[in-house]
Each structure stands twice: as structure tokens, then as C-alpha cells.
Write an enzyme that holds these catalytic residues in place. Sequence first.
Site, PDB file in Angstrom:
ATOM      1  N   GLU A 221       0.816  -1.213   0.000  1.00  0.00           N
ATOM      2  CA  GLU A 221       0.000   0.000   0.000  1.00  0.00           C
ATOM      3  C   GLU A 221       0.850   1.263   0.000  1.00  0.00           C
ATOM      4  O   GLU A 221       0.531   2.254  -0.653  1.00  0.00           O
ATOM      5  CB  GLU A 221      -0.919  -0.026   1.238  1.00  0.00           C
ATOM      6  CG  GLU A 221      -1.814   1.178   1.408  1.00  0.00           C
ATOM      7  CD  GLU A 221      -2.793   1.346   0.247  1.00  0.00           C
ATOM      8  OE1 GLU A 221      -2.463   2.105  -0.673  1.00  0.00           O
ATOM      9  OE2 GLU A 221      -3.861   0.710   0.281  1.00  0.00           O
TER      10      GLU A 221
ATOM     11  N   LYS B 267       5.138   4.956  -9.461  1.00  0.00           N
ATOM     12  CA  LYS B 267       3.835   4.950  -8.784  1.00  0.00           C
ATOM     13  C   LYS B 267       2.685   4.825  -9.767  1.00  0.00           C
ATOM     14  O   LYS B 267       1.764   4.032  -9.568  1.00  0.00           O
ATOM     15  CB  LYS B 267       3.676   6.222  -7.952  1.00  0.00           C
ATOM     16  CG  LYS B 267       4.566   6.220  -6.716  1.00  0.00           C
ATOM     17  CD  LYS B 267       4.492   7.541  -5.988  1.00  0.00           C
ATOM     18  CE  LYS B 267       5.392   7.526  -4.767  1.00  0.00           C
ATOM     19  NZ  LYS B 267       5.571   8.853  -4.199  1.00  0.00           N
TER      20      LYS B 267
END
Length: 814
Positions: free
Chosen positions: A605, A681
Site C-alpha cells: 500500500e 507509482k
Amino acid sequence: MKVLKFGGTSVANAKNINLVKNIVANTEAEKIAVVVSALGGVTDLLLNAAYLASQQSEGYRSVLLDIEERHLNTVKELININSQSKVLSKVKSELNTLETLVEGAYLIGEITPKLSDKIVSFGELLSSYIISDFFAQEGLDAQYVDSRKLIITDEHNEKATVNFTITNSNCKGHFDKTDAKITVMGGFIASSEKGNSTTLGRGGSDYTAAIVAAAVDAEVLEIYTDVSGMYTANPKLVKQAKAIPHISYEEAMELSHFGAKVLYPPTIQPVLSKGISIHIKNTFEPENAGTLITKSKNQKGRTVRGITHVGNTALLSLEGPGMVGIPGISKRFFEILSQHGISVVFITQASSEHSICVGISANDIEKAVEIVNEAFEVEIERGKIKPALAETDLAIIALVGDNMKKHQGLSGKMFSTLGKNNVNIRAIAQGASERNISAVINESDVKKALNALHEEFFEENVKQLNLFVMGVGNVGAKFLEQVRQQRSYLKEKLKLNIRVIGMSNSRTMIFDDGGINLDQWNEKLASGEKADKAKFFETIQKLNYRNSIFVDNTASGDVASTYASYLGNSISVVTCNKIACSSEFENYQHLKDLARAYNAPFLFETNVGAGLPIIDTLKHLIASGDKVLKIQAVLSGSLNFVFNNFNDQTTFHDIVKHAQEEGYTEPDPKIDLSGIDVMRKILILARESGNRLEIDDIANNSFLPEESLKTANNEDFFASLVKYEDSFQEMYAKAAAKDSKLKYVAQYEDGKASVGLQEIPKGHDFYNLEGSDNIVLFYTERYPNQPMIIKGAGAGADVTASGIFADIIRIGNF
Ligand code: ADP
Ligand code: ASP
Ligand code: MG
């Protein structure tokens, strides 16, 4: 009358024997039989001396010296100086006889079971003699009796069969006649009718005590040992195990038969028929209630009463296409084993009758293969049966309980718990009594299996998570601090018991299988052994804990390349390191596949937006059938911090430096400023949305000058920022002139992704992004016009650590 038995540890030395004396002195009964084991470990020493002698190894002498020293020291510490000489001379004379016997074995280079029994009987002979003398000296009305005069057996050495008619009458006769309140006798040893020394099998002192108790109709049989009763699992292997207050004879017998060594299995039989209760107590904590074993069944008790294991097990299988047609194969198979005294502890037979498979002691396996192959020689030659197959290094684990037969789903629960923990099951059996379900597993998995099953069946849903933390810098240290603070809350509220078992930085590493004390991990780690990634993994694998989690707080590619070995061994991986998930798609997919195949979550996460629940939310959207149309995001807390603080009053260099010092950038700030970090990302988000994308597919519109991008270290990089200050100021001025702000934006749409600096006008969702905040806009089929927005602090050690923590809790609730 009461019978009290004290095991090896209870009489291991003078200090312990003193405790035994206090227990006996405080016992209220008209008469007391005190049955004692050999001083702890002495039986093993005697057997070892005999073995060495039989191999004609001189080593037996030092073992004998060891035995001598143990006994002489005990006498010297227990018996007053004035009376010592009598006891010492008796003990020395027995030790001399022992030496002569062992020397005999040495000279002929052989040891028979008969001689072995004679030798091994010295352990209990000496202990009982010394203890009775000590009791008398301490003013107890105590008398010594040689057990070999009372307990009479056949000639079957090493595990003789008791002749109860003679034995009962001997015991009754002795205790009826004796005036002494206390009789001290050795357990385990007996003699045949012909007068030869015999023994009752390893652990047999319990049995001696039960035989005496039944013969004299004792009120109770008290067994004193080194633990406070019969536990839900072996307390030496399962720390959370608890003593069982009350248990039935049958359950106790089943538990002991399947490995609860605290009670020698034959012990129950004599007392059961007389209805005499057994009380198991702890010599070192006699005030503890212990375990009461009686006839009455505890209907209200738990369904599963205990979990046990028998180690050193082997599987012997016989199979072949011809087995169906040949009558009596099983009969012959079992007969041949029984004829050779090989006892079968576990049986499974496939219903097709193509194979028989039994569990036996590993000590017997070679012999068993030989005799079975001999017995089926003809069938094997004709190809009807294959030669017997042996598998070793196995153990049996068993769930035991009287009420198990009334409950469904227990075996399902047992096997799914083992499966989840990657414990391979080799064979399964359910006892005909339905009082146990047992399975054969690898010996190396025993501790993990026992603990996992114990947690499942006894621990009110408290789940233990065992963490192995790599990297204790900025994020790692914060993470450990959060674990330290939250431990008791999590245990109480979420029923999660989080322990850090191992940790490492780039220099050193430490392990503590009881859990590292998080108040002092710094000093401990500093004096740990040299860090070694391969050894770190091997140690975790060897410890083989259930719910093991590898936590990567580094930014290292080397560490990321180890994930596959963790996941492939059912060890979960939680990481804030983006390298693995942004490497080749192939590798990313492989790790995800491993995680699924080995039931080991792989969570990351914190790869996007630090502690913000971005990936988790995305996962839920996809899982519930939504489709991502477009992602727009400011994903670099570092770049956001830089451009929020950079203006015409500051220099670009100083702002970047400050961001680095605050931990808002990667240790190498170029990774952030070049856009690489943001590319990773958006790549991960695109992949998590279900797209196959590589890092090279992403367009990077860099704002850094070529020269800065090419620098080889932090120093050169910062110098280049100073050099190009004017061009940074120009960028700022251009945006400011349009009343816009500079934001580093990542975008994904229609399979294409890009990253780059944009001038964001007033009123845009990104315009008011503060400090190091991140923002993600998910445009999906369900959120086509107004995107789902996740916004908040997206960088910093504290929030990253809490994101890692959240992943660990997700695994806990998995
Ligand atoms: P003693 O020498 O007193 O006879 P043992 O070593 O024979 O002692 O038996 C006690 C040991 O049994 C304990 O120390 C423990 O390690 C082992 N044990 C195995 N299973 C259990 C269990 N379910 N409950 C209690 N002890 C057990
Ligand atoms: N001393 C014997 C053994 O170690 C018997 C016992 O302690 O129960 O096996
Ligand atoms: Mg024992």
C-alpha cells in the site's frame, strides 16, 4: 494411602530433592509410597555408556565418571558430614558394580537387552537409596525398598510385561506390613520371576507408581513433574499452552499415547480399573492446581482438549497393481511387523486397496523395509507389488478430545489451518474411537503446526503475527515505535499479537524467538551478528513460524529481489519499497502469483501515497466490478513539498535539501526529482487497475536539466541545482504570472501514462494541495464525471510507517 511419584527433573540434584522432601513432609496420609525416577538425565547417560562400551569406544569411561560425579555430589550436598561415609560407601560400591558390568560389555563389544536393563537399573536404584536416606536424616519416618522385590515381570527386557498377580500381592503385603509412614522406591525398574533386572520402558516410573497405587487401593496417585499438569499442548513448544484442569482417563490416555510425554501411556490402565484419580502437579510450583484425571467426563469442556505430536516417525508403504487380487495382504503385512516387535502407531489404507501405509518409529524403519520385502519377495519379483517404500523425518500430530465425535467440521478446520500455514500433510487418520484426528507431517513443521492449531482451537481468536523487519532507518524506526505503542491495544481489541522476531539494517541483524524487546532494540541490534540477506531468509525459514511476515523498509533492489523466496515459502511480504512492483511486469505478476499459490499476502500500500489507502481502494473497486477509465494524480509528496515551498524568495537547492533532511525524499533525491519515483507509482496504479504496462511505456517530461539528470552522486546533484537556479526561477515566474501553481502530475488513460510538471490554474482540484500532500482522482465507470478523490499527506516517515502497519493488520484479518 497416597502414592507420590517424582520424575527425573524433580530429583535432578540436591536442591530439587529438598523441594521433594517438603512436598512429602506436607502430604497428609496414613502411609505414603514415594516413587522416584533416576536423577534427571542419568538414564540417558547409562544407556549411552552401555552403547559406547558395546562399540568398544573408550568414551564410556568419561560417561561413567559423569554419572559418578552426579551421585557423589548429590550425596555430599544432601547428607550431613557425620553420616556421609555410610551412604557414600554404599553408593560407591554400587557404582563399582556398574563399572564392572559396562566394562564387560566393552570387552565383548556387545550389549544384550538383558545386560542393558541391568545397567540402566542403577539410575533408579541409586536415586531411591540416596533419597530415602536423606528423608530419614531429615526426620521423616522413611524406609527404602528395592522395587525389584515388589514389581515382578516376564523376561521381556527393555519393556517387560508385569505379572499383576504376584506384583499386587507383593505390594499389598509390603504396605500392609510396614510400620514406616513413608516408603521410598525406584520407579521403572523391576525383576523377572527368575530374579533378573527388567525395566518397564522409557518413562516407566509413572507406570510403577500406578501399579503400586492400584495394588494398595490408594486414595490418589500424585505425579510430580516439571510442568503444572497436562497441557493443551507441550508447553515447551507452545508458549500459549495452558494446563487442563480436569480430563477423563480416556482423553489423558489418548493424549499420552500421541506424545504428551508428561504421562507414560500404560500408566492409566491400572488406576482406571480401580477408579483412582491421578493428579499431575509441579514440584517447582506445588501450589498450582495441576491436572486431575478421573473417570467423570467433563461434558462442558472444550471439544478439542489437547494437541500432541509424536516425533521420529516414519511411513512405510506397500503398493502395487496386484494388491487388489491377492487375499490377506494386510494380514501378512501386519503380522510380519508384529512378529518383529515393530509397533504400528498409525494406519491408513486407500479404499481402492492399492496401497497400505503405516506410521512406525523411525528407529524401526530399516528393519521394517527389510522384513516386508522379504515376506513379499515372490509378489515383488512378479511385479505385483512394488518394494516397500520408506519415508522418514516425519511426525504425527493429533487433536484429541472425547466430544470430538459429536462435532462436525473439526477436521476441516484442522486441515485448512495446516494448509494456510503451508504445512504439507502426508497422511491422515481418524481414530476409531473418534477421540482423535491425526496427520503425518514433516518433522520440521511440528512447532509451526502445533502453534497454528493451538491458536485456532484454544486461543480465543488471538492471532500471532511474527514480523521480520529489514531496514530500521527513518521509516523502519517509526514503524517499530508504532508497533511498540499499539501492541497491547491490538491484542485486546483486534486479537492480534504482534511480535518482532528478527530485524536487520545494512550492518547487523538480530533474532529473538520470544520477540525482540522493542524498548531496547537499538542497542541489541548494534551488537547483533553481521547482516546477511541470505542468512536472514534462511533463519526465518528455519524458525518456520506461522503467520510470518517479512517487512521491507528499505529502498534496495537487492532486498526486493528476495521477495520471491519469501512468498514461495508462505512468508507474507509487506513493503514500502517500490522496486519489485515497478520492475518488469513478468516479475510483478510472478510475485502476485506466488502470493496466491502459497497463501502469503504480498502488500505494498505504501508504494503509492504513503499511508493513504489508495491501492486498497483501487483493489476494492476492481474486485467489485468497476473499471478504471482515467487516473490523474499528484503522487510525489516530495515534489509537492518542493514546489509548494519554492518561490522567488528561496532557492531550489535549499528547498530540495530541506526536503531530503525531513525525510520527504528518497535517500537519493534525484529519484524523486527526475520523475522516476512518480513513474513507478503511476505504473503500479496502472498495473493494479489491470493493465500490462512497463516503465518504458511511460512518457517522462522532465523539468530537470540534462546535466542534473546525469550526475552520479548526491553531492554533484545538489551542485547542479545551484548551477541551474535561474532556470528554476524562470519556471516559477512563468506559472506565477498566470496565477497558476507548479504541480508534478501523473496521468493514466487508455493504456498510456505520462508524468511531468504542469501549471495548475486556480479552481483545479490540485491547486490547493498543501505541503507534501498527495491526491489521486479515479475516473471509473461508476465515477465517470466526478472522480473518486483520495487526498492527504503522501510522504513522511510517520505516515509511511502507519501504512505498513495497516498492511500488517490487513494480513492479521486475512
Ligand atoms: P518426568 O521426568 O517428571 O517424568 P517428563 O519429561 O517425562 O517428566 O514429562 C514432562 C514433560 O512432558 C514436560 O516437561 C513437557 O516437555 C512434556 N510434555 C509433552 N506434552 C505435554 C503436555 N501436553 N502437557 C504437559 N507436558 C507435556
Ligand atoms: N528414568 C527412566 C527414564 O528416563 C524412567 C522415568 O524417569 O520415568 O526413562
Ligand atoms: Mg516421565
